[in-house]
Structures are given as C-alpha cells and as structure tokens.
Write an enzyme that holds these catalytic residues in place. Structure first.
Site, PDB file in Angstrom:
ATOM      1  N   LEU A 166     -29.641 -12.738 -72.900  1.00  0.00           N
ATOM      2  CA  LEU A 166     -28.601 -13.037 -71.714  1.00  0.00           C
ATOM      3  C   LEU A 166     -29.319 -14.418 -72.303  1.00  0.00           C
ATOM      4  O   LEU A 166     -28.646 -15.258 -71.559  1.00  0.00           O
ATOM      5  CB  LEU A 166     -28.825 -12.074 -70.900  1.00  0.00           C
ATOM      6  CG  LEU A 166     -27.372 -11.235 -70.775  1.00  0.00           C
ATOM      7  CD1 LEU A 166     -27.687  -9.885 -71.781  1.00  0.00           C
ATOM      8  CD2 LEU A 166     -27.193 -10.794 -69.117  1.00  0.00           C
ATOM      9  N   VAL A 194     -35.218  -6.192 -73.779  1.00  0.00           N
ATOM     10  CA  VAL A 194     -34.980  -6.931 -75.196  1.00  0.00           C
ATOM     11  C   VAL A 194     -33.659  -7.907 -74.192  1.00  0.00           C
ATOM     12  O   VAL A 194     -33.151  -8.555 -74.663  1.00  0.00           O
ATOM     13  CB  VAL A 194     -33.915  -5.928 -76.540  1.00  0.00           C
ATOM     14  CG1 VAL A 194     -33.487  -6.222 -77.014  1.00  0.00           C
ATOM     15  CG2 VAL A 194     -35.450  -5.261 -76.434  1.00  0.00           C
ATOM     16  N   CYS A 195     -32.611  -6.980 -73.487  1.00  0.00           N
ATOM     17  CA  CYS A 195     -31.689  -7.677 -72.908  1.00  0.00           C
ATOM     18  C   CYS A 195     -32.145  -9.443 -72.342  1.00  0.00           C
ATOM     19  O   CYS A 195     -30.981  -9.736 -72.059  1.00  0.00           O
ATOM     20  CB  CYS A 195     -31.275  -6.406 -71.142  1.00  0.00           C
ATOM     21  SG  CYS A 195     -31.079  -4.783 -72.357  1.00  0.00           S
ATOM     22  N   THR A 196     -33.167  -9.053 -71.582  1.00  0.00           N
ATOM     23  CA  THR A 196     -33.407 -10.626 -71.393  1.00  0.00           C
ATOM     24  C   THR A 196     -33.494 -11.148 -72.077  1.00  0.00           C
ATOM     25  O   THR A 196     -33.481 -12.614 -71.790  1.00  0.00           O
ATOM     26  CB  THR A 196     -34.905 -10.552 -70.393  1.00  0.00           C
ATOM     27  OG1 THR A 196     -35.638  -9.398 -69.132  1.00  0.00           O
ATOM     28  CG2 THR A 196     -35.332 -11.441 -69.429  1.00  0.00           C
TER      29      THR A 196
END
Length: 247
Positions: free
Chosen positions: A80, A75-77
């Site tokens: 960002l 999810v973070c990938t």
C-alpha cells in the site's frame, strides 16, 4: 416442507447488512462471474474517505481495485505504501486507486499511520481503503481462497491479493491474483494500464515485456495496406507478426 424452488429463492435472496445495504447471500451458485469484459459489480461501502458507491467513485475514470489480506501485516504495508507513492503516476493516466480488506475503517485509519511512517517516507497516504466488514465485495469479486470461501459467514476473513483494472465503462479489463505470501509488482500494474489505454487509443497490441516507447504489434486483422496508411512504416517478421513504432 418448502419446495426446492422456494428454498433456493430464499437462500439466494439479497440480505441487508448493518449499513442498510443489500447484497447477495454467500451462495457459490449465485456468485457473480468475473470475466474480462464483464461489468464490474457495483457496491456501496464505507471507506477511509467516507461512504462510496463504487460506480460513482469510478465516474469517467479508470480504476484499480485491489485487496490485501489484513491490516498491520508486513507485505500489505509495503504494497500500500508503494501504491500510494505511485499515485501521481496513476493520476496522470486518469486512474483511481482503491484498496480493500475485511477489517473496519478505524483499523484502516490506524494502520495508515504506520504506512505513512515506514512506507511512504512521510508523505500522506493517497487513496481510500474499503472496509469490507460484511465481506460483500470479497464475495462479489471472489477475493478469497477456497477454504476461506467456506468461512465467509464467520468472522474476519483474509482476502487474497486480487487486482482488477476497470475502465470508464465499468468493464473489467484485467485481473491478477496473488497469494497472501507474495507481494505484487506495482510497476506491472502501471505497465498494463499503459498497454490497455494505448491499445484502446491506437488499435494495437503490445508484445511480451512491452514498456512505454517500445515497438508495438499491428493486429493480424489489419491489412498491410491499412497498416501502411495508419502507422506508416512497419517491419514484417511473419505475415501475422508485424512491428511498428508509434509517434
């Protein structure tokens, strides 16, 4: 036996981390209270673009500070990468972006390669990521769950998805917090920046789901006479609910 006052002063006293930076203990009683209108806590920290003083980094711009749970996570990938692709839009509004997790600079830099490969369509990643290995920023901005707060003194702690919009006066203007499982809406962050900046500039409020170009609301504190002089034509739905268009 130490008196309670002396013991409390020792617990609450700032400590020095490996970078020589001072920060509060992880005492819940001493934790800064983040409210809309409060001054954003300052800090000095290493990032993927070198060491920064946060207030100096903001300068005379707006800023969006946001945390993510961990590097090399799915999810973070996506998040960002999306923020990086929108950086030109934030730049146009005088807004600086800065991310954070409690992992180190080397990890961030390796992860950025993945982000550029799968989430930015090969475009260079556009903003710094804070390496909050001491958890100083996570503590000051309360970026952790209730359970993880108890583990701040231990190893790497996954931060939640916090968002802070900060103005040039270093005041907190908006906060949003998402759990680790839920990705944020980058367009919503951009939308609220537009709404905040327009409200500051024109003295208006924005209705539900407002986007740039739509009608805005005249605050009830503005009389009809002053509204006519300031905005020209407006539509009255209720004495307290008046819409107008902005040129």
């Amino acid at each position: 036996m130490l008196s309670r006052t002396l013991l409390r002063s020792r617990i609450a006293a700032p400590r020095v981390n490996s970078l020589g930076l001072r920060f509060y203990s992880f005492s819940q009683e001493e934790q800064p209270r983040i409210r809309i209108g409060s001054t954003a806590p300052n800090f000095e920290v290493n990032t993927t673009q070198g060491k920064i003083d946060f207030h100096e980094y903001i300068g005379d711009k707006w800023a969006v500070l946001f945390s993510h749970p961990a590097d090399f996570t799915p999810v973070c990938t996506t998040e960002l990468g999306a923020f990086s692709k929108l950086k030109p839009e934030f730049d146009a509004r005088g807004v600086k972006l800065i991310g954070l997790s409690t992992e180190g600079v080397d990890s961030h830099n390796q992860w950025i390669k993945d982000i550029e490969e799968v989430a930015t369509e090969g475009e260079k990643f556009g903003f710094p990521i804070i390496a909050d290995s001491t958890k100083e920023v996570a503590y000051k901005y309360d970026m952790v769950t209730e359970d993880d707060f108890k583990n701040l003194k231990s190893g790497m702690v996954a931060t939640v998805r916090s968002v802070f919009v900060i103005d040039p006066a270093k005041k907190i203007r908006l906060t949003m917090t998402y759990p680790a499982s839920t990705g944020r809406n980058t367009s919503e962050v951009l939308r609220v920046v537009d709404a905040l900046q327009l409200a500051d500039k024109r003295g208006i409020a924005t209705p539900v789901d407002w986007t740039e170009g739509q009608d805005v609301i005249i605050p009830p504190t503005v009389s009809n006479e002053d509204a006519k002089a300031k905005f020209g034509d407006f539509k009255t739905v209720k004495p307290y609910l008046r819409y107008t268009k902005l040129n």
